[in-house]
Design an enzyme around this catalytic site. Structure first.
Site: not given
Ligand code: 76R
Length: 271
Positions: A167, A194, A207
């Site tokens: 999405y 987050h 992800q």
């Molecule tokens: O990349 C990394 O692991 C570092 C931490 C991290 C970042 C920077 C991270 C971890 N995300 C990052 C950035 Mn995310 N993420 C989403 C969604 O549905 C929702 O409410 C939001 C949709 C999910 C489900 C998700 C999952 N993430 C972002 C960004 C960029 C935003 C910005 O830079 O301003 C978005 C839009 C976003 C959205 N995120 C994780 C996950 C998961 C599962 C992790 C942990 C991954 C891991 O450590 O293995």
């Protein structure tokens, strides 16, 4: 300690693979109108080209619901190669029987909130003025090291999981709640929270975040891959309560697909 009021608000990011999602609908009436022999010919031609693509970072997913029959997901080195993918597909006879209901163009993005704060802080402490050659060189040096360390995450293999959830989303830019006017340190804190939720799902979901500011109609594309589709619901539900999603997330359409190896595409298309 020096203070500069022109410290950039934008977090450092690393960009990797170029990514194209294509949502396809089969033109069933036209497809049905062909002879069985002609359909088999077309499938054989498509299977060859698509098998080739599968080896280069593409995968097919059967979609559930009315938003399409199939989603093709392509990871490539750059936009040129995505253009090549589009040309190859256009040359297939099968393409005449497929309609793109929508598509999404983005690049793998690692947002470096954590290290951005450290690097900007250390530069400011040493009195290095933003956007001077010294500042630029230090930032570039830092990014270069991280780019090497993060290479596997920047150019990911297609995850093997049977289910995908894709999405697009935005960060809110409303009158009262505007992500883009929140101070960097506070965004860093929220992104830290987050990430902490996300990491608890690390074993159950893979992800891939892609950035699409300037490329497509939303700001990010989220791809989640899992063995069990219920994990998507649990993770996304939990994140809805997290500050960064509860206040600042806006979502586009959700696409749920089941991995379909090209060898099995016939199952979808054979009548
Ligand atoms: O990349 C990394 O692991 C570092 C931490 C991290 C970042 C920077 C991270 C971890 N995300 C990052 C950035 Mn995310 N993420 C989403 C969604 O549905 C929702 O409410 C939001 C949709 C999910 C489900 C998700 C999952 N993430 C972002 C960004 C960029 C935003 C910005 O830079 O301003 C978005 C839009 C976003 C959205 N995120 C994780 C996950 C998961 C599962 C992790 C942990 C991954 C891991 O450590 O293995």
């Amino acid at each position: 300690m020096h203070h500069f009021d022109n410290i950039p608000p934008v977090p450092l990011t690393l960009e990797g693979a170029s990514m194209l999602h294509q949502m396809l609908r089969v033109r069933w009436p036209e497809w049905r109108a062909l002879t069985a022999t002609r359909r088999e010919e077309i499938l054989a031609q498509a299977a060859q080209a698509l098998t080739n693509m599968e080896g280069q970072g593409s995968a097919a997913f059967s979609l559930l619901g009315h938003k399409g029959d199939l989603m093709l997901v392509h990871f490539r080195q750059n936009f040129d190669q995505l253009g090549e993918v589009q040309r190859t597909l256009r040359h297939l006879a099968l393409w005449d029987f497929m309609e793109q209901t929508t598509s999404y163009l983005s690049v793998v993005e690692l947002g470096l909130y954590e290290s951005t704060a450290k690097v900007y802080g250390s530069l400011a402490e040493r009195g290095v003025e933003p956007h001077t050659p010294e500042w630029d060189a230090e930032i570039e040096d830092n990014l270069k090291r991280q780019r090497q360390a993060m290479h596997p995450r920047l150019f990911p293999e297609m995850p093997p999981h049977p289910y995908i959830c894709f999405y697009p989303m935005d960060r809110r830019r409303g009158e009262h709640q505007n992500w883009y006017q929140v101070p960097l340190a506070e965004r860093q804190r929220m992104m830290g929270d987050h990430g902490a939720i996300g990491r608890r799902y690390a074993g159950a979901v893979k992800q891939i975040i892609t950035g699409s500011i300037g490329f497509d109609d939303w700001e990010w594309g989220v791809d989640l891959f899992a063995e069990d589709p219920l994990v998507f619901k649990r993770l996304i539900y939990e994140m809805r309560f997290d500050e960064v999603s509860a206040i600042y997330a806006q979502f586009g359409a959700f696409y749920i697909g089941q991995r379909t190896p090209v060898a099995e595409l016939g199952k979808l298309l054979r009548l």
